[in-house]
Design an enzyme around this catalytic site. Sequence first.
Site, PDB file in Angstrom:
ATOM      1  N   GLU A  27       4.620  -6.294  -0.378  1.00 24.70           N
ATOM      2  CA  GLU A  27       3.695  -5.780   0.559  1.00 24.70           C
ATOM      3  C   GLU A  27       4.029  -6.224   2.055  1.00 24.70           C
ATOM      4  OE1 GLU A  27      -0.803  -5.614  -1.025  1.00 24.70           O
ATOM      5  OE2 GLU A  27       0.583  -7.397  -1.804  1.00 24.70           O
ATOM      6  N   TYR A  59     -14.628  -1.023  24.660  1.00 19.91           N
ATOM      7  CA  TYR A  59     -14.301  -0.712  23.100  1.00 19.91           C
ATOM      8  C   TYR A  59     -12.705  -0.800  23.233  1.00 19.91           C
ATOM      9  CZ  TYR A  59     -15.349   4.107  24.889  1.00 19.91           C
ATOM     10  OH  TYR A  59     -15.462   4.995  25.441  1.00 19.91           O
ATOM     11  N   ILE A  78      -6.692 -10.320   3.182  1.00 22.10           N
ATOM     12  CA  ILE A  78      -7.175  -9.265   3.994  1.00 22.10           C
ATOM     13  C   ILE A  78      -8.332 -10.170   4.677  1.00 22.10           C
ATOM     14  CG2 ILE A  78      -6.074  -7.366   3.394  1.00 22.10           C
ATOM     15  CD1 ILE A  78      -8.458  -6.620   1.908  1.00 22.10           C
ATOM     16  N   GLU A  79      -8.951 -11.144   3.583  1.00 24.42           N
ATOM     17  CA  GLU A  79     -10.179 -11.809   4.036  1.00 24.42           C
ATOM     18  C   GLU A  79      -9.638 -12.391   5.520  1.00 24.42           C
ATOM     19  OE1 GLU A  79     -10.706 -11.383  -0.210  1.00 24.42           O
ATOM     20  OE2 GLU A  79      -9.141 -11.478   1.112  1.00 24.42           O
ATOM     21  N   LYS A 105      -8.059  -1.687   2.698  1.00 23.59           N
ATOM     22  CA  LYS A 105      -6.524  -1.480   2.294  1.00 23.59           C
ATOM     23  C   LYS A 105      -6.305  -0.541   1.321  1.00 23.59           C
ATOM     24  CE  LYS A 105      -3.202  -4.904   0.622  1.00 23.59           C
ATOM     25  NZ  LYS A 105      -2.978  -6.259   0.175  1.00 23.59           N
TER      26      LYS A 105
END
Length: 136
Positions: A27, A59, A78-79, A105
């Site tokens: 990864e 934005y 990913i947290e 993900k």
Amino acid sequence: MADRSELDRIELRGLKVRGTHGVFEHEKRDGQDFLVDLVLWTDFTAAAASDDLADTVDYGALALFARDVVAGPSLDLIETVASRIADGIMEMAPGADAVEVTLHKPQAPIPAEFANVAVVAHRSRAGGSAAAGGER
């Protein structure tokens, strides 16, 4: 903070960014596409009256910030990525009452058929924050 149902919001959905996050070597080496959804609660009153970008949250700047975090240095969880985005947005948007960041993900290395894996980080001026999620 006002009840969120009483606030206006800015939503950005499906920001696609290549990143190298995950616990496995492949990864980090090969990378994969991540999708980011942002919801920011704020008050549009001043912006609606002035029609001036300076009176709201840009934005475009939020999108570029989220892109830079996801495309940045590799992290295991990913947290962590979602939390960094949420914390950064709260810093760069002092007029925001709350933000919710969903980091998807879709190519997570799960040995089963699935549609999506996502974590959600929520930050609020009321002091509450939580990250809920899925990937280890």
